[in-house]
Design a protein around this motif. Sequence first.
Motif, PDB file in Angstrom:
ATOM      1  N   CYS A 146      10.731   7.219 -18.835  1.00 27.08           N
ATOM      2  CA  CYS A 146      10.086   6.084 -18.194  1.00 27.08           C
ATOM      3  C   CYS A 146       8.584   6.096 -18.453  1.00 27.08           C
ATOM      4  CB  CYS A 146      10.358   6.174 -16.697  1.00 27.08           C
ATOM      5  SG  CYS A 146      10.174   4.646 -15.834  1.00 27.08           S
ATOM      6  N   ALA A 147       8.037   4.929 -18.807  1.00 31.60           N
ATOM      7  CA  ALA A 147       6.605   4.804 -19.059  1.00 31.60           C
ATOM      8  C   ALA A 147       6.113   3.496 -18.456  1.00 31.60           C
ATOM      9  CB  ALA A 147       6.328   4.828 -20.558  1.00 31.60           C
ATOM     10  N   ILE A 148       4.798   3.404 -18.320  1.00 33.66           N
ATOM     11  CA  ILE A 148       4.201   2.189 -17.779  1.00 33.66           C
ATOM     12  C   ILE A 148       2.881   1.907 -18.483  1.00 33.66           C
ATOM     13  CG2 ILE A 148       3.118   3.461 -15.887  1.00 33.66           C
ATOM     14  CD1 ILE A 148       3.452   0.866 -14.194  1.00 33.66           C
ATOM     15  N   VAL A 149       2.617   0.629 -18.707  1.00 30.20           N
ATOM     16  CA  VAL A 149       1.317   0.166 -19.164  1.00 30.20           C
ATOM     17  C   VAL A 149       0.628  -0.383 -17.922  1.00 30.20           C
ATOM     18  CG1 VAL A 149       0.051  -1.455 -20.613  1.00 30.20           C
ATOM     19  CG2 VAL A 149       2.172  -0.425 -21.456  1.00 30.20           C
ATOM     20  N   ALA A 150      -0.509   0.204 -17.565  1.00 26.71           N
ATOM     21  CA  ALA A 150      -1.220  -0.193 -16.346  1.00 26.71           C
ATOM     22  C   ALA A 150      -2.720  -0.148 -16.591  1.00 26.71           C
ATOM     23  CB  ALA A 150      -0.847   0.745 -15.199  1.00 26.71           C
ATOM     24  N   LEU A 151      -3.462  -0.783 -15.714  1.00 27.60           N
ATOM     25  CA  LEU A 151      -4.912  -0.740 -15.832  1.00 27.60           C
ATOM     26  C   LEU A 151      -5.413   0.675 -15.578  1.00 27.60           C
ATOM     27  CD1 LEU A 151      -6.135  -4.018 -14.100  1.00 27.60           C
ATOM     28  CD2 LEU A 151      -5.823  -3.547 -16.527  1.00 27.60           C
ATOM     29  N   ALA A 152      -6.400   1.071 -16.351  1.00 26.13           N
ATOM     30  CA  ALA A 152      -6.973   2.407 -16.221  1.00 26.13           C
ATOM     31  C   ALA A 152      -7.502   2.628 -14.808  1.00 26.13           C
ATOM     32  CB  ALA A 152      -8.097   2.588 -17.244  1.00 26.13           C
ATOM     33  N   ARG A 153      -7.214   3.800 -14.291  1.00 27.84           N
ATOM     34  CA  ARG A 153      -7.682   4.235 -12.972  1.00 27.84           C
ATOM     35  C   ARG A 153      -7.190   3.364 -11.815  1.00 27.84           C
ATOM     36  NH1 ARG A 153     -11.060   4.447 -16.771  1.00 27.84           N
ATOM     37  NH2 ARG A 153     -12.137   2.521 -16.263  1.00 27.84           N
ATOM     38  N   SER A 154      -6.176   2.558 -12.054  1.00 33.09           N
ATOM     39  CA  SER A 154      -5.631   1.737 -10.965  1.00 33.09           C
ATOM     40  C   SER A 154      -4.761   2.609 -10.069  1.00 33.09           C
ATOM     41  CB  SER A 154      -4.801   0.586 -11.529  1.00 33.09           C
ATOM     42  OG  SER A 154      -3.626   1.066 -12.148  1.00 33.09           O
ATOM     43  N   CYS A 172       2.496  -3.574 -15.962  1.00 31.95           N
ATOM     44  CA  CYS A 172       1.963  -4.115 -14.713  1.00 31.95           C
ATOM     45  C   CYS A 172       0.440  -3.994 -14.737  1.00 31.95           C
ATOM     46  CB  CYS A 172       2.562  -3.372 -13.519  1.00 31.95           C
ATOM     47  SG  CYS A 172       2.246  -4.196 -11.963  1.00 31.95           S
ATOM     48  N   PRO A 173      -0.235  -4.978 -15.323  1.00 30.83           N
ATOM     49  CA  PRO A 173      -1.692  -4.888 -15.498  1.00 30.83           C
ATOM     50  C   PRO A 173      -2.489  -5.462 -14.330  1.00 30.83           C
ATOM     51  CG  PRO A 173      -0.879  -6.787 -16.679  1.00 30.83           C
ATOM     52  CD  PRO A 173       0.315  -6.129 -16.035  1.00 30.83           C
ATOM     53  N   ARG A 174      -2.225  -4.992 -13.132  1.00 34.42           N
ATOM     54  CA  ARG A 174      -2.963  -5.478 -11.959  1.00 34.42           C
ATOM     55  C   ARG A 174      -3.778  -4.345 -11.366  1.00 34.42           C
ATOM     56  NH1 ARG A 174       0.463  -9.671  -8.596  1.00 34.42           N
ATOM     57  NH2 ARG A 174      -0.661  -8.572  -6.979  1.00 34.42           N
ATOM     58  N   SER A 175      -4.915  -4.694 -10.805  1.00 29.91           N
ATOM     59  CA  SER A 175      -5.804  -3.667 -10.252  1.00 29.91           C
ATOM     60  C   SER A 175      -5.486  -3.344  -8.800  1.00 29.91           C
ATOM     61  CB  SER A 175      -7.260  -4.111 -10.372  1.00 29.91           C
ATOM     62  OG  SER A 175      -7.449  -5.334  -9.677  1.00 29.91           O
ATOM     63  N   THR A 176      -4.684  -4.172  -8.160  1.00 26.56           N
ATOM     64  CA  THR A 176      -4.357  -3.957  -6.753  1.00 26.56           C
ATOM     65  C   THR A 176      -3.056  -3.171  -6.624  1.00 26.56           C
ATOM     66  OG1 THR A 176      -3.153  -6.039  -6.659  1.00 26.56           O
ATOM     67  CG2 THR A 176      -5.489  -6.106  -6.070  1.00 26.56           C
ATOM     68  N   PHE A 177      -2.741  -2.772  -5.406  1.00 30.33           N
ATOM     69  CA  PHE A 177      -1.470  -2.113  -5.131  1.00 30.33           C
ATOM     70  C   PHE A 177      -0.871  -2.798  -3.917  1.00 30.33           C
ATOM     71  CE2 PHE A 177       1.651   0.905  -3.804  1.00 30.33           C
ATOM     72  CZ  PHE A 177       2.069   1.513  -4.971  1.00 30.33           C
ATOM     73  N   SER A 178       0.141  -3.624  -4.181  1.00 31.88           N
ATOM     74  CA  SER A 178       0.812  -4.320  -3.087  1.00 31.88           C
ATOM     75  C   SER A 178       2.311  -4.312  -3.360  1.00 31.88           C
ATOM     76  CB  SER A 178       0.248  -5.743  -2.940  1.00 31.88           C
ATOM     77  OG  SER A 178       0.431  -6.464  -4.138  1.00 31.88           O
ATOM     78  N   GLY A 179       2.999  -5.374  -3.016  1.00 31.32           N
ATOM     79  CA  GLY A 179       4.455  -5.405  -3.109  1.00 31.32           C
ATOM     80  C   GLY A 179       5.015  -5.182  -4.495  1.00 31.32           C
ATOM     81  N   LEU A 180       4.493  -5.876  -5.497  1.00 29.88           N
ATOM     82  CA  LEU A 180       4.996  -5.728  -6.866  1.00 29.88           C
ATOM     83  C   LEU A 180       4.794  -4.305  -7.374  1.00 29.88           C
ATOM     84  CD1 LEU A 180       6.099  -6.843  -9.552  1.00 29.88           C
ATOM     85  CD2 LEU A 180       3.739  -7.413 -10.136  1.00 29.88           C
ATOM     86  N   GLU A 181       3.600  -3.780  -7.173  1.00 31.90           N
ATOM     87  CA  GLU A 181       3.288  -2.434  -7.655  1.00 31.90           C
ATOM     88  C   GLU A 181       4.133  -1.384  -6.928  1.00 31.90           C
ATOM     89  OE1 GLU A 181       0.459  -5.296  -8.713  1.00 31.90           O
ATOM     90  OE2 GLU A 181       0.992  -4.709  -6.690  1.00 31.90           O
ATOM     91  N   SER A 182       4.353  -1.595  -5.659  1.00 31.52           N
ATOM     92  CA  SER A 182       5.201  -0.686  -4.885  1.00 31.52           C
ATOM     93  C   SER A 182       6.631  -0.683  -5.435  1.00 31.52           C
ATOM     94  CB  SER A 182       5.190  -1.099  -3.414  1.00 31.52           C
ATOM     95  OG  SER A 182       6.008  -0.255  -2.663  1.00 31.52           O
ATOM     96  N   TRP A 183       7.132  -1.861  -5.765  1.00 37.75           N
ATOM     97  CA  TRP A 183       8.481  -1.971  -6.312  1.00 37.75           C
ATOM     98  C   TRP A 183       8.561  -1.279  -7.676  1.00 37.75           C
ATOM     99  CZ3 TRP A 183      10.685  -4.148 -10.650  1.00 37.75           C
ATOM    100  CH2 TRP A 183      12.089  -4.235 -10.630  1.00 37.75           C
ATOM    101  N   VAL A 184       7.554  -1.498  -8.523  1.00 39.48           N
ATOM    102  CA  VAL A 184       7.544  -0.863  -9.843  1.00 39.48           C
ATOM    103  C   VAL A 184       7.535   0.658  -9.691  1.00 39.48           C
ATOM    104  CG1 VAL A 184       6.166  -0.511 -11.937  1.00 39.48           C
ATOM    105  CG2 VAL A 184       6.508  -2.819 -11.046  1.00 39.48           C
TER     106      VAL A 184
END
Length: 87
Positions: free
Chosen positions: A40-48, A14-26
């Motif tokens: 469980c692991a995640i690939v995400a933007l640094a410091r997001s 989930c490479p998004r810098s915001t936190f909304s519906g998708l990120e909440s679900w993840v």
Amino acid sequence: LRRPMAFARVLHVCPRSTFSGLESWVLEMIRYQLARGYECAIVALARSPLAEAAKSAGARVFEVEAEAGAVEPRKRRLAQAVARAYD
């Protein structure tokens, strides 16, 4: 509930810098899976916000740096992070 196999691993990307519906679900999926014994692991933007929340939840986090307007380098870094997650 059935227990997952000992080697069951899940990788979210989930490479998004915001936190909304998708990120909440993840994040909820990460919590759900960890509570049931999945690795469980995640690939995400640094410091997001998602990267920080996933760390707090106990997931392994692979952070990639964001570059404004640089879509191809971001795709390459994501692919590299996914590859590291499965080494």
